[in-house]
Design a protein around this motif. Structure first.
Motif, mmCIF file in Angstrom:
data_model
loop_
_atom_site.group_PDB
_atom_site.id
_atom_site.type_symbol
_atom_site.label_atom_id
_atom_site.label_comp_id
_atom_site.label_asym_id
_atom_site.label_seq_id
_atom_site.Cartn_x
_atom_site.Cartn_y
_atom_site.Cartn_z
ATOM 1 N N GLU A 1 -6.360 -4.418 -3.416
ATOM 2 C CA GLU A 1 -7.082 -5.680 -3.547
ATOM 3 C C GLU A 1 -6.690 -6.390 -4.846
ATOM 4 O O GLU A 1 -6.517 -7.615 -4.867
ATOM 5 C CB GLU A 1 -8.597 -5.425 -3.518
ATOM 6 N N LEU B 1 0.832 -1.199 0.000
ATOM 7 C CA LEU B 1 0.000 0.000 0.000
ATOM 8 C C LEU B 1 0.867 1.249 0.000
ATOM 9 O O LEU B 1 0.561 2.229 -0.699
ATOM 10 C CB LEU B 1 -0.931 0.010 1.219
ATOM 11 N N ARG C 1 -9.786 -2.357 4.835
ATOM 12 C CA ARG C 1 -10.234 -1.037 4.399
ATOM 13 C C ARG C 1 -9.046 -0.083 4.368
ATOM 14 O O ARG C 1 -8.068 -0.277 5.099
ATOM 15 C CB ARG C 1 -11.291 -0.462 5.357
ATOM 16 N N VAL C 2 -9.165 0.929 3.545
ATOM 17 C CA VAL C 2 -8.184 2.016 3.506
ATOM 18 C C VAL C 2 -8.922 3.313 3.807
ATOM 19 O O VAL C 2 -9.969 3.588 3.223
ATOM 20 C CB VAL C 2 -7.485 2.109 2.135
ATOM 21 N N SER D 1 -8.654 -3.549 9.210
ATOM 22 C CA SER D 1 -9.819 -4.390 8.982
ATOM 23 C C SER D 1 -10.864 -4.037 10.025
ATOM 24 O O SER D 1 -10.530 -3.810 11.194
ATOM 25 C CB SER D 1 -9.459 -5.880 9.075
ATOM 26 N N GLN E 1 -7.727 1.294 -2.176
ATOM 27 C CA GLN E 1 -8.186 -0.021 -1.729
ATOM 28 C C GLN E 1 -8.366 -0.960 -2.917
ATOM 29 O O GLN E 1 -7.958 -2.132 -2.865
ATOM 30 C CB GLN E 1 -9.501 0.110 -0.964
ATOM 31 N N GLU E 2 -8.957 -0.461 -3.994
ATOM 32 C CA GLU E 2 -9.165 -1.298 -5.177
ATOM 33 C C GLU E 2 -7.828 -1.767 -5.764
ATOM 34 O O GLU E 2 -7.669 -2.934 -6.132
ATOM 35 C CB GLU E 2 -9.960 -0.532 -6.238
ATOM 36 N N LEU F 1 -4.428 1.596 7.089
ATOM 37 C CA LEU F 1 -4.826 0.294 6.569
ATOM 38 C C LEU F 1 -5.320 -0.521 7.754
ATOM 39 O O LEU F 1 -4.593 -0.708 8.727
ATOM 40 C CB LEU F 1 -3.634 -0.395 5.898
#
Length: 308
Positions: free
Chosen positions: A302, A136, A276-277, A244, A298-299, A242
């Motif tokens: 992922e 990230l 999640r970001v 969860s 985030q996309e 970053l």
């Protein structure tokens, strides 16, 4: 009559090993370290996953009464939420399956273990994999090669994993291990004398409610962005975080619990699968950083992990 006969057949097959344990309702205890919205959110996600398979759940919070402690033995599976609950159950050494959640990997590794625990005891950690955090950073801040980590004895192993991952991505990591919180601010001023990205780690010895404001302020004065590990850090002034959510970890724990009840052994300990970001656009503008939207970051993260 036919329904009763089918139920009897299922019971006999399960007892003979012909059906997974998941085919029968099991009693599962959820032990919360305290009553809080985060633990309640995770517990609800765990309970929903287990109830969908026909299992029964009961939730308790610390401290336990004597009769509640005695009742632990009557559960096929105990799920702990938070480090205190994990430590309590570990000290009691129940013979049931035990799944720990919402605790750092470092806390799990310090729990008392027996030789058979690798099949009977597992965890879903709260902290993100080092490789995900560094990826990230590479995606969000490609022009910032220098990255700083400040750890204590509690988070020393995580610091080493982060440094190794940073080097794999051709970044320039700086690691400082402290013995005491009093060393924190002089160390931050030294390692951030040349601006660097400071990655905060889930280590309550250093990163807690007493220190968060001064950590962020010190880094800001050094023109260094901070990456946090919770939404609270973003609100307080981190560039991004970053993390969860409790519901994401709870669902993953519920899935692991179902698998354990079905097979008789739990899946191996694991980091959060989903995340999640969060970003702070105001801090980005103040530091002159061009930061993409949280949804875009985030996309991209992922996609790098092959997640749907």
């Amino acid at each position: 009559m036919l329904r009763a006969r089918r139920l009897l057949i299922c019971l006999l097959l399960a007892l003979a090993g012909g059906l997974p344990i998941d085919a029968l309702a099991a009693q599962v205890l959820l032990l919360l370290s305290e009553e809080s919205s985060a633990f309640s959110e995770a517990a609800e996600a765990i309970g929903a996953e287990l109830r969908s398979a026909g299992h029964r759940t009961q939730s308790l919070s610390l401290p336990l009464r004597a009769d509640e402690t005695a009742a632990l033995a009557g559960n096929a599976l105990i799920i702990t939420l938070g480090t205190r609950a994990a430590q309590t159950v570990s000290s009691l050494a129940p013979r049931s399956l035990v799944l720990h959640t919402l605790l750092p990997r470092s806390a799990f590794e310090k729990l008392t273990a027996r030789s058979d625990d690798f099949r009977r005891v597992s965890a879903v950690f709260i902290d993100q994999p080092a490789s995900r955090q560094i990826e990230l950073l590479r995606i969000a801040l490609p022009d910032w090669p220098r990255v700083a980590f400040v750890t204590s004895r509690e988070s020393s192993d995580l610091g080493q994993r982060l440094v190794a991952s940073a080097r794999d991505k051709r970044l320039r990591p700086v690691l400082e291990r402290l013995n005491d919180e009093s060393e924190l601010y002089p160390t931050l001023q030294r390692v951030l004398a040349d601006p660097a990205v400071l990655i905060a780690v889930p280590d309550a010895t250093l990163y807690n409610n007493r220190t968060i404001s001064n950590i962020l302020l010190t880094a800001y004065h050094q023109r260094s962005p901070v990456i946090g590990f919770s939404p609270a850090y973003v609100k307080a002034g981190a560039l991004f975080a970053l993390y969860s959510t409790p519901a994401q970890i709870g669902q993953q724990a519920g899935e692991a619990a179902r698998a354990g009840l079905a097979s008789g052994s739990l899946p191996p300990p694991s980091a959060p699968r989903h995340f999640r970001v969060g970003t702070n656009r105001y801090v980005a503008r103040s530091l002159g950083i061009n930061l993409e939207d949280a949804a875009v970051l985030q996309e991209r993260l992922e996609r790098s992990e092959g997640l749907p």
